[in-house]
Design an enzyme around this catalytic site. Structure first.
Site, mmCIF file in Angstrom:
data_model
loop_
_atom_site.group_PDB
_atom_site.id
_atom_site.type_symbol
_atom_site.label_atom_id
_atom_site.label_comp_id
_atom_site.label_asym_id
_atom_site.label_seq_id
_atom_site.Cartn_x
_atom_site.Cartn_y
_atom_site.Cartn_z
ATOM 1 N N LYS A 13 0.855 -1.200 -0.114
ATOM 2 C CA LYS A 13 0.002 0.021 0.057
ATOM 3 C C LYS A 13 0.921 1.322 -0.051
ATOM 4 O O LYS A 13 0.589 2.182 -0.791
ATOM 5 C CB LYS A 13 -1.179 0.041 1.458
ATOM 6 C CG LYS A 13 -1.847 -0.974 1.284
ATOM 7 C CD LYS A 13 -2.663 -1.049 2.698
ATOM 8 C CE LYS A 13 -2.165 -1.024 3.973
ATOM 9 N NZ LYS A 13 -1.406 -2.443 4.185
ATOM 10 N N ARG A 88 -9.327 0.232 9.034
ATOM 11 C CA ARG A 88 -8.735 -0.755 9.383
ATOM 12 C C ARG A 88 -9.908 -1.775 10.086
ATOM 13 O O ARG A 88 -9.636 -2.786 10.360
ATOM 14 C CB ARG A 88 -7.360 -0.802 10.385
ATOM 15 C CG ARG A 88 -6.254 -1.061 9.570
ATOM 16 C CD ARG A 88 -5.218 -0.764 10.717
ATOM 17 N NE ARG A 88 -4.098 -1.675 10.378
ATOM 18 C CZ ARG A 88 -2.873 -1.422 9.857
ATOM 19 N NH1 ARG A 88 -2.816 0.061 9.404
ATOM 20 N NH2 ARG A 88 -1.838 -1.920 9.842
ATOM 21 N N ARG A 127 11.732 -6.735 5.344
ATOM 22 C CA ARG A 127 11.548 -5.143 5.402
ATOM 23 C C ARG A 127 12.575 -4.475 6.310
ATOM 24 O O ARG A 127 12.609 -5.081 7.443
ATOM 25 C CB ARG A 127 10.366 -4.880 5.268
ATOM 26 C CG ARG A 127 9.855 -3.515 5.157
ATOM 27 C CD ARG A 127 8.470 -3.130 4.634
ATOM 28 N NE ARG A 127 7.656 -3.042 5.722
ATOM 29 C CZ ARG A 127 6.241 -2.709 5.572
ATOM 30 N NH1 ARG A 127 5.795 -2.656 4.534
ATOM 31 N NH2 ARG A 127 5.593 -2.753 6.482
ATOM 32 N N ARG A 162 11.829 -2.806 11.960
ATOM 33 C CA ARG A 162 10.622 -2.240 12.857
ATOM 34 C C ARG A 162 10.527 -2.974 14.050
ATOM 35 O O ARG A 162 10.597 -4.353 13.864
ATOM 36 C CB ARG A 162 9.383 -2.111 12.149
ATOM 37 C CG ARG A 162 9.243 -0.706 11.390
ATOM 38 C CD ARG A 162 8.138 -0.535 10.524
ATOM 39 N NE ARG A 162 6.957 -1.200 10.853
ATOM 40 C CZ ARG A 162 5.695 -0.934 10.057
ATOM 41 N NH1 ARG A 162 5.851 -0.172 9.009
ATOM 42 N NH2 ARG A 162 4.493 -1.329 10.720
ATOM 43 N N ARG A 173 0.043 -9.392 13.606
ATOM 44 C CA ARG A 173 -0.624 -8.317 12.532
ATOM 45 C C ARG A 173 -1.361 -8.810 11.311
ATOM 46 O O ARG A 173 -2.566 -8.628 11.007
ATOM 47 C CB ARG A 173 0.588 -7.404 12.022
ATOM 48 C CG ARG A 173 1.224 -6.498 12.981
ATOM 49 C CD ARG A 173 2.334 -5.952 12.437
ATOM 50 N NE ARG A 173 2.235 -5.078 11.479
ATOM 51 C CZ ARG A 173 3.327 -4.696 10.710
ATOM 52 N NH1 ARG A 173 4.397 -5.334 10.990
ATOM 53 N NH2 ARG A 173 3.015 -3.832 9.696
HETATM 54 P P1 AMP Z 1 1.164 -0.013 9.460
HETATM 55 O O1 AMP Z 1 2.460 0.782 9.198
HETATM 56 O O2 AMP Z 1 0.036 0.513 8.808
HETATM 57 O O3 AMP Z 1 1.370 -1.510 9.294
HETATM 58 O O4 AMP Z 1 0.931 0.230 11.024
HETATM 59 C C1 AMP Z 1 1.750 0.056 12.055
HETATM 60 C C2 AMP Z 1 0.970 -0.007 13.274
HETATM 61 O O5 AMP Z 1 0.286 1.125 13.823
HETATM 62 C C3 AMP Z 1 -0.329 -1.335 13.193
HETATM 63 O O6 AMP Z 1 0.205 -2.509 13.397
HETATM 64 C C4 AMP Z 1 -1.245 -0.543 14.247
HETATM 65 O O7 AMP Z 1 -0.615 -1.041 15.490
HETATM 66 C C5 AMP Z 1 -0.924 0.875 14.155
HETATM 67 N N1 AMP Z 1 -2.039 1.450 13.071
HETATM 68 C C6 AMP Z 1 -1.675 2.016 12.123
HETATM 69 N N2 AMP Z 1 -2.868 2.435 11.344
HETATM 70 C C7 AMP Z 1 -3.904 2.280 12.137
HETATM 71 C C8 AMP Z 1 -5.295 2.113 12.206
HETATM 72 N N3 AMP Z 1 -5.911 2.610 10.997
HETATM 73 N N4 AMP Z 1 -5.978 1.782 13.317
HETATM 74 C C9 AMP Z 1 -5.340 1.313 14.220
HETATM 75 N N5 AMP Z 1 -3.910 0.969 14.448
HETATM 76 C C10 AMP Z 1 -3.317 1.561 13.352
#
Ligand code: AMP
Length: 215
Positions: A13, A88, A127, A162, A173
């Site tokens: 994404k 989400r 990654r 990360r 996740r």
């Molecule tokens: P991402 O980089 O999008 O994979 O997000 C990393 C982490 O941030 C996720 O595993 C969640 O803990 C938190 N996070 C990001 N976006 C959201 C969202 N829209 N709702 C809830 N938690 C989020």
């Protein structure tokens, strides 16, 4: 363009969003990037979000909706936006619908990027991300390493794994995604906005989106 990019963590994404911003100046809004920036800056938001993020759990809705409500009203969103990592959950999608109605904004399309789980798992384990919160460039130690090991090509900051990209956190996740986020595609299908694109290459996904939008 005003798009939502759906797809599991590691589906591409962020990469697709960055490629699309170059087309018409639409901005990428990544809730993950915003939250990681807040954690690094040590803000109240960051302190509240950190534990959830490290475990691979979703942060509470109240935090996320506050971020989105403010961000979507910033001036740079007028040219268009690409939502990456939000909504989400079904409650997010419902709250977003209400917010967009209130702001008089109409979405063009919701793209679900569909990538097999084994490809995603491998991608996330390899990654690496620039730790500078202003940059957060993404690399892959197998397919796209930085020119100098461990150093970001763009800003010279350390490139790290990360905290939520250990095998255990990744598996969690992906389970969270299947349980809470995958149903969001059905929400947008009912709204008549969903387009699923199967693709392990970001170029192919971008081409598919451009074709759908007729650009
Ligand atoms: P991402 O980089 O999008 O994979 O997000 C990393 C982490 O941030 C996720 O595993 C969640 O803990 C938190 N996070 C990001 N976006 C959201 C969202 N829209 N709702 C809830 N938690 C989020």
């Amino acid at each position: 363009m005003k798009l939502i990019l759906l797809g599991a963590p590691g589906a591409g994404k962020g990469t697709v969003a960055k490629m699309l911003t170059k087309i018409d100046g639409s901005v990428q809004i990544s809730t993950g990037d915003i939250l990681r920036g807040a954690v690094q800056a040590g803000t109240e938001l960051g302190k509240e979000a950190k534990g959830y993020m490290d475990r691979g759990d979703l942060v509470p809705d109240s935090l996320i909706m506050g971020i989105m409500e403010n961000r979507l009203q910033e001036d740079d969103c007028k040219n268009g936006f690409l939502l990456d990592g939000f909504p989400r959950t079904i409650p997010h999608a419902e709250a977003l619908k209400e917010l967009l109605d209130k702001l008089g904004i109409k979405l063009d399309m919701v793209v679900d990027i569909d990538v097999p789980r084994d490809v995603i798992f491998d991608r996330l384990c390899t990654r690496r991300t620039c730790e500078n919160s202003e940059c957060q460039a993404i690399y892959n130690i197998k397919s796209m390493p930085p020119k100098k090991e461990g150093i970001c090509d763009k800003c010279g900051s350390p490139v790290v794994q990360r905290a939520d990209e250990t095998e255990e956190a990744i598996a969690h996740r992906l389970d969270t995604y299947n349980e809470k986020t995958a149903p969001v595609a059905g929400f947008y299908e009912k709204e008549g906005l969903l387009k699923s694109i199967t693709g392990t290459s970001s170029d192919a996904v971008v081409d598919g989106i451009k074709e759908q939008l007729g650009i």
